[in-house]
Design a protein around this motif. Structure first.
Motif, PDB file in Angstrom:
ATOM      1  N   PRO A  13       0.809  -1.222   0.000  1.00  9.45           N
ATOM      2  CA  PRO A  13       0.000   0.000   0.000  1.00  9.45           C
ATOM      3  C   PRO A  13       0.837   1.263   0.000  1.00  9.45           C
ATOM      4  N   GLY A  15       2.226   4.471   1.264  1.00  8.85           N
ATOM      5  CA  GLY A  15       2.422   4.902   2.641  1.00  8.85           C
ATOM      6  C   GLY A  15       2.984   3.807   3.531  1.00  8.85           C
ATOM      7  N   ALA A  16       3.082   2.567   3.005  1.00 10.04           N
ATOM      8  CA  ALA A  16       3.625   1.468   3.819  1.00 10.04           C
ATOM      9  C   ALA A  16       5.101   1.697   4.129  1.00 10.04           C
ATOM     10  N   GLY A  17       5.766   2.473   3.244  1.00  7.06           N
ATOM     11  CA  GLY A  17       7.178   2.782   3.477  1.00  7.06           C
ATOM     12  C   GLY A  17       8.120   2.152   2.467  1.00  7.06           C
ATOM     13  N   LYS A  18       7.590   1.800   1.302  1.00  8.39           N
ATOM     14  CA  LYS A  18       8.418   1.127   0.285  1.00  8.39           C
ATOM     15  C   LYS A  18       9.652   1.967  -0.083  1.00  8.39           C
ATOM     16  N   THR A  20      11.069   4.432   1.473  1.00  9.16           N
ATOM     17  CA  THR A  20      11.956   4.656   2.617  1.00  9.16           C
ATOM     18  C   THR A  20      12.810   3.418   2.893  1.00  9.16           C
ATOM     19  N   ARG A 133       1.005   7.611   8.480  1.00 12.67           N
ATOM     20  CA  ARG A 133       2.176   7.832   7.621  1.00 12.67           C
ATOM     21  C   ARG A 133       1.800   8.642   6.386  1.00 12.67           C
ATOM     22  N   THR A 170      10.003  -0.875  12.086  1.00  5.43           N
ATOM     23  CA  THR A 170      11.052   0.148  11.965  1.00  5.43           C
ATOM     24  C   THR A 170      11.745  -0.064  10.619  1.00  5.43           C
TER      25      THR A 170
HETATM   26  P1  ADP Z   1       5.539   4.360   0.057  1.00  6.62           P
HETATM   27  O1  ADP Z   1       6.792   4.482  -0.806  1.00  6.62           O
HETATM   28  O2  ADP Z   1       5.209   2.931   0.376  1.00  6.62           O
HETATM   29  O3  ADP Z   1       4.369   5.108  -0.465  1.00  6.62           O
HETATM   30  P2  ADP Z   1       7.028   6.090   1.894  1.00  6.62           P
HETATM   31  O4  ADP Z   1       8.387   5.468   1.876  1.00  6.62           O
HETATM   32  O5  ADP Z   1       6.828   7.364   1.129  1.00  6.62           O
HETATM   33  O6  ADP Z   1       5.902   5.008   1.473  1.00  6.62           O
HETATM   34  O7  ADP Z   1       6.631   6.304   3.437  1.00  6.62           O
HETATM   35  C1  ADP Z   1       5.422   6.946   3.811  1.00  6.62           C
HETATM   36  C2  ADP Z   1       5.690   7.841   5.017  1.00  6.62           C
HETATM   37  O8  ADP Z   1       5.939   7.020   6.152  1.00  6.62           O
HETATM   38  C3  ADP Z   1       6.902   8.737   4.836  1.00  6.62           C
HETATM   39  O9  ADP Z   1       6.633   9.996   5.434  1.00  6.62           O
HETATM   40  C4  ADP Z   1       8.006   7.989   5.593  1.00  6.62           C
HETATM   41  O10 ADP Z   1       8.981   8.876   6.116  1.00  6.62           O
HETATM   42  C5  ADP Z   1       7.229   7.298   6.699  1.00  6.62           C
HETATM   43  N1  ADP Z   1       7.793   5.995   7.112  1.00  6.62           N
HETATM   44  C6  ADP Z   1       8.281   5.022   6.323  1.00  6.62           C
HETATM   45  N2  ADP Z   1       8.683   3.966   7.065  1.00  6.62           N
HETATM   46  C7  ADP Z   1       8.439   4.281   8.362  1.00  6.62           C
HETATM   47  C8  ADP Z   1       8.650   3.596   9.609  1.00  6.62           C
HETATM   48  N3  ADP Z   1       9.175   2.373   9.672  1.00  6.62           N
HETATM   49  N4  ADP Z   1       8.275   4.226  10.735  1.00  6.62           N
HETATM   50  C9  ADP Z   1       7.737   5.470  10.707  1.00  6.62           C
HETATM   51  N5  ADP Z   1       7.526   6.172   9.560  1.00  6.62           N
HETATM   52  C10 ADP Z   1       7.868   5.579   8.395  1.00  6.62           C
END
Ligand code: ADP
Ligand code: 5GP
Length: 199
Positions: A13, A15-18, A20, A133, A170
């Motif tokens: 999804p 916002g999952a953090g892919k 990052t 997120r 994390t």
């Molecule tokens: P995606 O690429 O899946 O859409 P993002 O990498 O943009 O997601 O991350 C969404 C938001 O959540 C960003 O603001 C990011 O900094 C934050 N985020 C990502 N991983 C974590 C984590 N493990 N803990 C807290 N915040 C996170």
């Protein structure tokens, strides 16, 4: 590293953090290739053309479809996204693993064409955390966030078909899980036994 690289699909999804977690994975990893997608969506602050995405017009996107330049492409919340085929094939031929950060429809197309691809689904710890997120990222309007959350419910139904789920609790732990998966996939019997027997 095997002689030719492997395709790793990383979905999950919005916002999952892919992005990052992948940024963390890529630190110091010259043996990995990040597939830069083409998209018709506008750049977010901090995103650079040719680095995060190739930001292109809808006309150019259509042209690339007609030229069969995409390994896969899909529409997502009002914009088009696609994986340019040539750079992926060049990376694989050079022995690099290609990481495709794409959504689930595109993942299905890649898997249909390249059944050796490894499918990884990244999930956040909870729905509440996912919404938090997306809101904290501050890149989408509340309306777009709701659309992304709705889409997330549909996407999650696909996760059962995947090979791995990475939990992004994390960033460090999630990146470590990804590293472990990549490592294990290079220890597969089918990739190693013939080379051993030839020695
Ligand atoms: P995606 O690429 O899946 O859409 P993002 O990498 O943009 O997601 O991350 C969404 C938001 O959540 C960003 O603001 C990011 O900094 C934050 N985020 C990502 N991983 C974590 C984590 N493990 N803990 C807290 N915040 C996170
Ligand atoms: P975002 O707009 O948040 O960068 O991306 C929206 C969704 O599109 C994310 O799930 C992202 O992984 C996916 N995506 C990014 N590039 C591609 C691509 O080339 N193909 C497909 N099918 N999805 C992509």
């Amino acid at each position: 590293m095997s002689e030719t690289g492997k395709i790793f699909i990383v979905a999950g999804p919005s916002g999952a953090g892919k992005s990052t977690v992948l940024a963390e994975l890529f630190r110091g990893r010259g043996d990995l290739f990040y597939s830069v997608s083409a998209t018709t969506r506008d750049p977010r602050p901090g995103e650079a053309d040719g680095v995060n995405y190739h930001f292109i017009t809808a006309d150019r996107f259509r042209q690339m479809i007609n030229e069969d330049a995409f390994l896969e492409c899909a529409e997502y919340v009002g914009n088009f996204y696609g994986t340019p085929k040539k750079p992926v094939d060049a990376a694989l031929a050079a022995g690099k693993d290609a990481i495709l950060e794409i959504e689930v429809q595109g993942a299905k197309q890649v898997y249909a064409k390249r059944p050796d691809a490894i499918r990884i689904f990244i999930i956040p710890p909870s729905w509440e955390e996912l919404e938090r997120r997306l809101v904290d990222r501050g890149t989408d309007t509340p309306e777009k966030i709701q659309k992304r959350l709705l889409r997330a419910r549909v996407e999650l139904a696909d996760a059962r078909e995947y090979d791995y789920i990475v939990l992004n609790d994390t960033v460090d732990k999630a990146a470590e899980e990804l590293r472990a998966i990549l490592r294990a996939e290079h220890c597969r019997v089918k990739d190693r036994i013939d080379r051993f027997l030839e020695r």
